[in-house]
Design a protein around this motif. Structure first.
Motif, PDB file in Angstrom:
ATOM      1  N   VAL A   1     -20.885 -55.598 -53.914  1.00 22.49           N
ATOM      2  CA  VAL A   1     -21.446 -54.261 -53.653  1.00 22.49           C
ATOM      3  C   VAL A   1     -22.948 -54.357 -53.403  1.00 22.49           C
ATOM      4  CG1 VAL A   1     -21.881 -51.988 -54.648  1.00 22.49           C
ATOM      5  CG2 VAL A   1     -19.645 -53.067 -54.947  1.00 22.49           C
ATOM      6  N   ALA A   2     -23.632 -55.162 -54.210  1.00 22.44           N
ATOM      7  CA  ALA A   2     -25.082 -55.331 -54.036  1.00 22.44           C
ATOM      8  C   ALA A   2     -25.409 -55.960 -52.682  1.00 22.44           C
ATOM      9  CB  ALA A   2     -25.640 -56.193 -55.169  1.00 22.44           C
ATOM     10  N   SER A   3     -24.624 -56.959 -52.284  1.00 18.38           N
ATOM     11  CA  SER A   3     -24.883 -57.613 -50.998  1.00 18.38           C
ATOM     12  C   SER A   3     -24.651 -56.655 -49.839  1.00 18.38           C
ATOM     13  CB  SER A   3     -24.008 -58.861 -50.847  1.00 18.38           C
ATOM     14  OG  SER A   3     -22.642 -58.515 -50.718  1.00 18.38           O
ATOM     15  N   TRP A   4     -23.614 -55.831 -49.935  1.00 24.29           N
ATOM     16  CA  TRP A   4     -23.369 -54.843 -48.886  1.00 24.29           C
ATOM     17  C   TRP A   4     -24.488 -53.817 -48.812  1.00 24.29           C
ATOM     18  CZ3 TRP A   4     -20.585 -54.934 -44.742  1.00 24.29           C
ATOM     19  CH2 TRP A   4     -19.426 -55.715 -44.685  1.00 24.29           C
ATOM     20  N   SER A   5     -25.032 -53.426 -49.951  1.00 24.80           N
ATOM     21  CA  SER A   5     -26.151 -52.476 -49.936  1.00 24.80           C
ATOM     22  C   SER A   5     -27.378 -53.101 -49.268  1.00 24.80           C
ATOM     23  CB  SER A   5     -26.483 -52.028 -51.359  1.00 24.80           C
ATOM     24  OG  SER A   5     -26.995 -53.102 -52.132  1.00 24.80           O
ATOM     25  N   ILE A   6     -27.618 -54.391 -49.523  1.00 26.10           N
ATOM     26  CA  ILE A   6     -28.729 -55.082 -48.864  1.00 26.10           C
ATOM     27  C   ILE A   6     -28.496 -55.147 -47.365  1.00 26.10           C
ATOM     28  CG2 ILE A   6     -29.926 -57.290 -48.621  1.00 26.10           C
ATOM     29  CD1 ILE A   6     -29.396 -57.761 -51.602  1.00 26.10           C
ATOM     30  N   ILE A   7     -27.274 -55.507 -46.957  1.00 28.19           N
ATOM     31  CA  ILE A   7     -26.956 -55.628 -45.537  1.00 28.19           C
ATOM     32  C   ILE A   7     -27.155 -54.297 -44.822  1.00 28.19           C
ATOM     33  CG2 ILE A   7     -25.085 -56.023 -43.891  1.00 28.19           C
ATOM     34  CD1 ILE A   7     -23.966 -58.086 -45.888  1.00 28.19           C
ATOM     35  N   ILE A   8     -26.589 -53.225 -45.387  1.00 27.08           N
ATOM     36  CA  ILE A   8     -26.688 -51.913 -44.744  1.00 27.08           C
ATOM     37  C   ILE A   8     -28.141 -51.455 -44.672  1.00 27.08           C
ATOM     38  CG2 ILE A   8     -26.069 -49.476 -44.962  1.00 27.08           C
ATOM     39  CD1 ILE A   8     -23.422 -50.419 -46.218  1.00 27.08           C
ATOM     40  N   GLY A   9     -28.887 -51.639 -45.768  1.00 22.46           N
ATOM     41  CA  GLY A   9     -30.286 -51.228 -45.773  1.00 22.46           C
ATOM     42  C   GLY A   9     -31.132 -51.989 -44.775  1.00 22.46           C
ATOM     43  N   ARG A  10     -30.930 -53.311 -44.692  1.00 23.62           N
ATOM     44  CA  ARG A  10     -31.727 -54.110 -43.767  1.00 23.62           C
ATOM     45  C   ARG A  10     -31.327 -53.859 -42.314  1.00 23.62           C
ATOM     46  NH1 ARG A  10     -36.030 -54.107 -45.157  1.00 23.62           N
ATOM     47  NH2 ARG A  10     -35.197 -52.525 -46.529  1.00 23.62           N
ATOM     48  N   VAL A  11     -30.038 -53.656 -42.067  1.00 22.14           N
ATOM     49  CA  VAL A  11     -29.598 -53.358 -40.701  1.00 22.14           C
ATOM     50  C   VAL A  11     -30.231 -52.062 -40.218  1.00 22.14           C
ATOM     51  CG1 VAL A  11     -27.603 -52.651 -39.318  1.00 22.14           C
ATOM     52  CG2 VAL A  11     -27.448 -54.665 -40.766  1.00 22.14           C
ATOM     53  N   TRP A  12     -30.270 -51.053 -41.087  1.00 24.49           N
ATOM     54  CA  TRP A  12     -30.903 -49.792 -40.717  1.00 24.49           C
ATOM     55  C   TRP A  12     -32.388 -49.997 -40.421  1.00 24.49           C
ATOM     56  CZ3 TRP A  12     -29.783 -45.021 -39.273  1.00 24.49           C
ATOM     57  CH2 TRP A  12     -30.765 -44.040 -39.366  1.00 24.49           C
ATOM     58  N   ALA A  13     -33.078 -50.755 -41.265  1.00 23.21           N
ATOM     59  CA  ALA A  13     -34.509 -50.987 -41.052  1.00 23.21           C
ATOM     60  C   ALA A  13     -34.758 -51.750 -39.761  1.00 23.21           C
ATOM     61  CB  ALA A  13     -35.090 -51.755 -42.241  1.00 23.21           C
ATOM     62  N   VAL A  14     -33.909 -52.735 -39.463  1.00 24.16           N
ATOM     63  CA  VAL A  14     -34.071 -53.506 -38.228  1.00 24.16           C
ATOM     64  C   VAL A  14     -33.803 -52.637 -37.010  1.00 24.16           C
ATOM     65  CG1 VAL A  14     -33.098 -55.397 -36.882  1.00 24.16           C
ATOM     66  CG2 VAL A  14     -33.622 -55.742 -39.294  1.00 24.16           C
ATOM     67  N   GLU A  15     -32.796 -51.770 -37.084  1.00 24.85           N
ATOM     68  CA  GLU A  15     -32.497 -50.886 -35.959  1.00 24.85           C
ATOM     69  C   GLU A  15     -33.684 -49.978 -35.651  1.00 24.85           C
ATOM     70  OE1 GLU A  15     -29.990 -50.651 -33.837  1.00 24.85           O
ATOM     71  OE2 GLU A  15     -29.118 -52.458 -34.718  1.00 24.85           O
ATOM     72  N   VAL A  16     -34.355 -49.513 -36.685  1.00 23.24           N
ATOM     73  CA  VAL A  16     -35.555 -48.691 -36.473  1.00 23.24           C
ATOM     74  C   VAL A  16     -36.664 -49.525 -35.827  1.00 23.24           C
ATOM     75  CG1 VAL A  16     -37.375 -47.390 -37.629  1.00 23.24           C
ATOM     76  CG2 VAL A  16     -34.996 -47.117 -38.353  1.00 23.24           C
ATOM     77  N   ALA A  17     -36.818 -50.759 -36.303  1.00 21.03           N
ATOM     78  CA  ALA A  17     -37.876 -51.620 -35.767  1.00 21.03           C
ATOM     79  C   ALA A  17     -37.612 -52.023 -34.328  1.00 21.03           C
ATOM     80  CB  ALA A  17     -38.016 -52.872 -36.639  1.00 21.03           C
ATOM     81  N   VAL A  18     -36.350 -52.117 -33.930  1.00 23.27           N
ATOM     82  CA  VAL A  18     -36.000 -52.544 -32.580  1.00 23.27           C
ATOM     83  C   VAL A  18     -36.438 -51.511 -31.545  1.00 23.27           C
ATOM     84  CG1 VAL A  18     -34.004 -52.893 -31.046  1.00 23.27           C
ATOM     85  CG2 VAL A  18     -34.136 -54.101 -33.197  1.00 23.27           C
ATOM     86  N   GLN A  19     -36.711 -50.295 -31.971  1.00 20.63           N
ATOM     87  CA  GLN A  19     -37.175 -49.263 -31.044  1.00 20.63           C
ATOM     88  C   GLN A  19     -38.483 -49.641 -30.379  1.00 20.63           C
ATOM     89  OE1 GLN A  19     -37.399 -45.623 -33.255  1.00 20.63           O
ATOM     90  NE2 GLN A  19     -35.200 -45.530 -33.640  1.00 20.63           N
ATOM     91  N   VAL A  20     -39.126 -50.689 -30.883  1.00 21.73           N
ATOM     92  CA  VAL A  20     -40.392 -51.149 -30.310  1.00 21.73           C
ATOM     93  C   VAL A  20     -40.227 -51.606 -28.863  1.00 21.73           C
ATOM     94  CG1 VAL A  20     -40.117 -53.530 -31.036  1.00 21.73           C
ATOM     95  CG2 VAL A  20     -42.389 -52.612 -30.766  1.00 21.73           C
ATOM     96  N   LYS A  21     -39.018 -51.950 -28.429  1.00 19.83           N
ATOM     97  CA  LYS A  21     -38.807 -52.469 -27.080  1.00 19.83           C
ATOM     98  C   LYS A  21     -39.276 -51.494 -26.005  1.00 19.83           C
ATOM     99  CE  LYS A  21     -34.869 -55.436 -28.202  1.00 19.83           C
ATOM    100  NZ  LYS A  21     -33.453 -55.730 -27.959  1.00 19.83           N
ATOM    101  N   LYS A  22     -39.119 -50.206 -26.243  1.00 20.05           N
ATOM    102  CA  LYS A  22     -39.493 -49.218 -25.232  1.00 20.05           C
ATOM    103  C   LYS A  22     -41.007 -49.159 -25.007  1.00 20.05           C
ATOM    104  CE  LYS A  22     -39.662 -45.407 -28.564  1.00 20.05           C
ATOM    105  NZ  LYS A  22     -39.050 -44.122 -28.983  1.00 20.05           N
ATOM    106  N   LEU A  23     -41.788 -49.799 -25.910  1.00 16.82           N
ATOM    107  CA  LEU A  23     -43.243 -49.760 -25.781  1.00 16.82           C
ATOM    108  C   LEU A  23     -43.784 -50.895 -24.918  1.00 16.82           C
ATOM    109  CD1 LEU A  23     -44.090 -49.121 -29.532  1.00 16.82           C
ATOM    110  CD2 LEU A  23     -43.847 -47.400 -27.761  1.00 16.82           C
ATOM    111  N   LEU A  24     -42.946 -51.865 -24.606  1.00 15.98           N
ATOM    112  CA  LEU A  24     -43.450 -53.114 -24.045  1.00 15.98           C
ATOM    113  C   LEU A  24     -44.069 -52.956 -22.659  1.00 15.98           C
ATOM    114  CD1 LEU A  24     -40.662 -55.612 -25.111  1.00 15.98           C
ATOM    115  CD2 LEU A  24     -42.894 -55.295 -26.114  1.00 15.98           C
ATOM    116  N   THR A  25     -43.643 -51.966 -21.899  1.00 11.70           N
ATOM    117  CA  THR A  25     -44.128 -51.840 -20.525  1.00 11.70           C
ATOM    118  C   THR A  25     -45.220 -50.791 -20.385  1.00 11.70           C
ATOM    119  OG1 THR A  25     -42.405 -50.213 -20.062  1.00 11.70           O
ATOM    120  CG2 THR A  25     -41.878 -52.523 -19.621  1.00 11.70           C
ATOM    121  N   THR A  26     -45.755 -50.274 -21.478  1.00  7.56           N
ATOM    122  CA  THR A  26     -46.685 -49.150 -21.399  1.00  7.56           C
ATOM    123  C   THR A  26     -48.093 -49.493 -21.839  1.00  7.56           C
ATOM    124  OG1 THR A  26     -46.080 -48.431 -23.623  1.00  7.56           O
ATOM    125  CG2 THR A  26     -44.829 -47.497 -21.786  1.00  7.56           C
TER     126      THR A  26
END
Length: 229
Positions: A39-64
């Motif tokens: 259960v603890a490992s799944w909570s870490i996975i879900i939390g980190r996946v969400w944080a990474v998905e938010v961070a990946v939004q940086v791609k739209k900034l690359l051409t500006t």
């Protein structure tokens, strides 16, 4: 009909619940520990996946990125880690512009150094407790194996006490031993897959951040190359 069969199986002697209830207390403790760890490992996975998905939004900034005004716009519109990275570089850029630093190499070295430090800091923050997944993935099978060994030892003890090698004497200990093994694998496999995928995702995000740092360096080069002193 199917529901009744499932209910009968869950309460039968072959069900995992029945095996767990009849298992030795130590084996029960090990299985519960592994399930809680899962259960603890799944909570870490879900939390980190969400944080990474938010961070990946940086791609739209690359051409500006091109000018100082665009950098200010990016700093105002971006969110999260990239805001702090852009902000740290912009502070140094503004200071150099206001203090009329004429040596571009000095400005470049400071901006690159600040970018590297900020990216490293944000990368550690984004990774969070990802390292725990590697620990869980490597240790959970051995914890389950300990329960396996203990269950088999119980079978041999039962044989010695009853002087009987029939399946009825041996089967309960072997069943709880295999259940402990299954619990260890159930805990370790998702943790291992999650860790590997997160490491890849974190590496991709780090590459995106460093790409932006490179583009900022290019913008600074253009700025100082066209500035009239």
């Amino acid at each position: 009909m199917e529901n009744s069969l499932n209910a009968n199986w869950l309460t039968s002697a072959a069900s995992p619940i029945h095996i767990f209830n009849q298992a030795d207390r130590l084996v029960q403790t090990i299985i519960l520990l592994l399930l809680l760890t899962s259960v603890a490992s799944w909570s870490i996975i879900i939390g980190r996946v969400w944080a990474v998905e938010v961070a990946v939004q940086v791609k739209k900034l690359l051409t500006t990125i091109g000018t100082q005004d665009e950098l200010r716009t990016l700093s105002d519109s971006a969110e999260g880690s990239i805001t702090r990275i852009l902000g740290a570089i912009e502070v140094e850029w503004r200071w150099s512009s206001l203090n009329l630093v004429r040596e571009y190499e000095q400005v470049r070295e400071r901006c690159v150094s600040i970018a590297d430090m900020t990216i490293a800091l944000e990368g550690r923050s984004l990774a969070g407790r990802t390292g725990w997944l590697a620990t869980i993935a490597s240790s959970a099978p051995f914890v389950g194996l300990f329960g396996t060994v203990w269950g088999i030892m119980g079978s041999f003890v039962a044989i010695g006490l009853s002087q009987d090698t029939s399946l009825a004497v041996v089967a309960p200990g072997i069943a709880e031993a295999l259940l402990a093994t299954a619990a260890g694998l159930f805990c370790a496999i998702p943790a291992l897959i999650g860790y590997n995928r997160l490491v890849q995702a974190l590496g991709a995000v780090d590459a995106e951040w460093r790409t932006i740092a490179g583009l900022l360096e290019l913008a600074i080069s253009r700025h100082f190359g066209t500035r009239t002193w």
